[in-house]
Scaffold this active site. Structure first.
Site, PDB file in Angstrom:
ATOM      1  N   GLY A  32       0.864  -1.414   0.104  1.00  0.00           N
ATOM      2  CA  GLY A  32      -0.086   0.000   0.061  1.00  0.00           C
ATOM      3  C   GLY A  32       0.887   1.465   0.070  1.00  0.00           C
ATOM      4  O   GLY A  32       1.843   1.050   0.247  1.00  0.00           O
ATOM      5  N   GLY A  34       1.063   4.994   1.597  1.00  0.00           N
ATOM      6  CA  GLY A  34       0.460   5.866   2.485  1.00  0.00           C
ATOM      7  C   GLY A  34       0.643   7.373   1.954  1.00  0.00           C
ATOM      8  O   GLY A  34       1.678   7.433   1.136  1.00  0.00           O
ATOM      9  N   ASN A  36       2.672   9.475   3.941  1.00  0.00           N
ATOM     10  CA  ASN A  36       4.034   9.496   4.501  1.00  0.00           C
ATOM     11  C   ASN A  36       4.980   8.376   3.993  1.00  0.00           C
ATOM     12  O   ASN A  36       6.261   8.530   4.566  1.00  0.00           O
ATOM     13  CB  ASN A  36       3.774   9.789   5.871  1.00  0.00           C
ATOM     14  CG  ASN A  36       2.820  10.438   6.495  1.00  0.00           C
ATOM     15  OD1 ASN A  36       2.632  11.716   6.004  1.00  0.00           O
ATOM     16  ND2 ASN A  36       2.097   9.962   7.344  1.00  0.00           N
ATOM     17  N   LYS A  54       6.261  -0.476   7.305  1.00  0.00           N
ATOM     18  CA  LYS A  54       5.873   0.841   6.849  1.00  0.00           C
ATOM     19  C   LYS A  54       7.189   1.765   6.965  1.00  0.00           C
ATOM     20  O   LYS A  54       7.762   1.814   8.280  1.00  0.00           O
ATOM     21  CB  LYS A  54       4.970   1.502   7.656  1.00  0.00           C
ATOM     22  CG  LYS A  54       4.293   2.835   7.294  1.00  0.00           C
ATOM     23  CD  LYS A  54       3.242   3.322   7.907  1.00  0.00           C
ATOM     24  CE  LYS A  54       2.726   4.591   7.509  1.00  0.00           C
ATOM     25  NZ  LYS A  54       1.482   4.964   7.932  1.00  0.00           N
ATOM     26  N   CYS A 101       0.977  -8.617   9.390  1.00  0.00           N
ATOM     27  CA  CYS A 101       0.637  -8.581   7.960  1.00  0.00           C
ATOM     28  C   CYS A 101      -0.819  -8.866   8.063  1.00  0.00           C
ATOM     29  O   CYS A 101      -1.355  -9.871   8.386  1.00  0.00           O
ATOM     30  CB  CYS A 101       1.301  -9.555   7.147  1.00  0.00           C
ATOM     31  SG  CYS A 101       0.898  -9.119   5.390  1.00  0.00           S
ATOM     32  N   ASP A 147      -8.415   9.591  11.469  1.00  0.00           N
ATOM     33  CA  ASP A 147      -8.303   9.020  10.175  1.00  0.00           C
ATOM     34  C   ASP A 147      -8.784   7.724   9.896  1.00  0.00           C
ATOM     35  O   ASP A 147      -8.460   7.042   9.034  1.00  0.00           O
ATOM     36  CB  ASP A 147      -6.776   8.974   9.512  1.00  0.00           C
ATOM     37  CG  ASP A 147      -6.660   9.519   8.175  1.00  0.00           C
ATOM     38  OD1 ASP A 147      -7.366   9.901   7.498  1.00  0.00           O
ATOM     39  OD2 ASP A 147      -5.501   8.738   7.469  1.00  0.00           O
TER      40      ASP A 147
END
Ligand code: I85
Length: 355
Positions: A32, A34, A36, A54, A101, A147
């Site tokens: 994915g 994001g 940032n 991330k 995950c 968010d």
């Protein structure tokens, strides 16, 4: 050792300084993107198990995200942090968040892909309860996520009871105000509500999100959308602010009155009038899900038929949340200004002296 709201010991986060590649094989598989940073699939060398990574540029904001996400990690409905590394990547300091995950995909993809097996009102109630558990945990430890939206709600793959979890703490905020009350130099028996700080606005942002997600779960389309399908429009902002939405026929005709009533209290335009997470979790539609009717919904079909519009729906919610975070910041400045305005203070004192 700090303690969280449940009074369980909360180990403080140890950021590892050795290379992440000592323990994990970093693949080029992107899970994915994001705002940032990107999320990659990584594999733990010792077990062969998959994890999500991330990558964030090392800055104060990234540290805040990691710290708040870490405190939230013990909750079963929040994506768990396994490890955090501080490494050099292409000459720049990076924060690397290793997470469990979630390989079941996003919430609404799962509902869209159900084929002819209708999604029911009771299943919608179960899903809202799991999202509610995450928000309840966060609000209890004074964190507003700010968010909560479809792409941040991911399923684990474990069948049959795949868990739905909340992720991305990039906009999360501590709601305990760091003003004089934190270290009182007086006994605050009779403290004015506005002095306690404007924390309620940040949390109410999450409650609005719950309302929007619940609405989409029950019909397949959002309560507010722009007419032209391009990001957020002035017309759409106005409808959000005025609370203009409907429960149209035929999708809503079989949906229970309790569900519609619950949505109305979540989408209240005035943030202070919106339902709190405790009230939400105690609502019969949530806590007596066994009694929620198993009415088949139009959701899967609508999501399928409208799948080209889905990217716009997500963009619109992202943009509506951004607007809300800014607006609530403004309300806060106004309330603080009022509570410290010397003229107002004088007037209040005078009013108190009057018989
Ligand atoms: N696993 N917002 C959208 C993903 N496991 N994903 C996003 N911010 C994050 C990506 C862009 C959320 O903090 C995000 C964050 C963290 C994750 C995350 C965490 C843990 C995953 C940005 C997957 C995945 C893995 C395997 C298969 C599948 C998905 O995304 C799927 F089923 F979809 F094929």
């Amino acid at each position: 050792m700090l303690s969280n709201a449940q009074n369980h010991p909360m180990p403080s986060l140890q950021i590892k300084k050795n290379a992440i590649t000592d323990e994990y094989k970093v693949t080029s598989q992107v899970l994915g993107l994001g705002i940032n940073g990107k999320v990659l699939e990584i594999i733990q060398k010792s077990t062969g198990d998959k994890y999500a990574l991330k990558m964030l540029k090392d800055c104060a904001k990234a540290h805040r995200e990691v710290e708040l996400h870490w405190r939230a990690s013990p909750c079963a409905n929040i994506v768990r942090i396994i490890d955090v590394y501080e490494n050099l990547y292409q000459g720049k300091k990076c924060l690397l968040i290793v997470m469990e995950c979630m390989d079941g995909g996003e919430l609404f993809s799962r509902i869209q892909d159900r084929g002819d097996q209708a999604f029911t009102e009771r299943e919608a109630s179960d899903i809202m309860k799991s999202i509610g558990e995450a928000i309840q945990f966060l609000h209890a430890i004074n964190i507003a996520h700010r968010d909560v939206k479809p792409e941040n709600l991911l399923f684990s793959s474990k069948r049959p009871n795949a868990l739905l979890k909340l992720t991305d703490f990039g906009f999360a905020k501590e709601t305990t105000s760091h003003n004089s009350l934190a270290t009182p130099c007086f006994t605050p028996y009779y403290v004015a509500p506005e002095v306690l700080g404007p924390e309620k606005y940040d949390k109410s942002c999450d409650m609005w999100s719950l309302g929007v997600i619940m609405y989409i779960l029950l019909c397949g389309y959002p309560p507010f959308y722009s007419n032209h399908g391009l990001a957020i429009s002035p017309g759409m902002k106005r409808r959000i602010r005025m609370g203009q939405y409907e429960f149209p026929y035929p999708e809503w005709s079989e949906v229970s009155e309790e569900a519609q009533q619950l949505i109305r209290t979540l989408l209240k335009t005035e943030p202070t009038k919106r339902m709190t997470i405790t009230e939400f979790m105690n609502h019969p539609w949530i806590n007596k899900s066994m009694k929620v009717p198993q009415t088949p919904l139009h959701t899967s079909r609508v999501l399928m038929e409208e799948k080209d519009a889905w990217e716009d729906v997500k963009e619109e919610m992202t943009s509506a949340l951004a607007t809300m975070r800014v607006d609530y910041e403004q309300i806060k400045i106004k309330t603080i200004k009022d509570s410290t305005n010397p003229l107002l203070t004088k007037r209040r004192k005078k009013a108190m002296q009057e018989p």
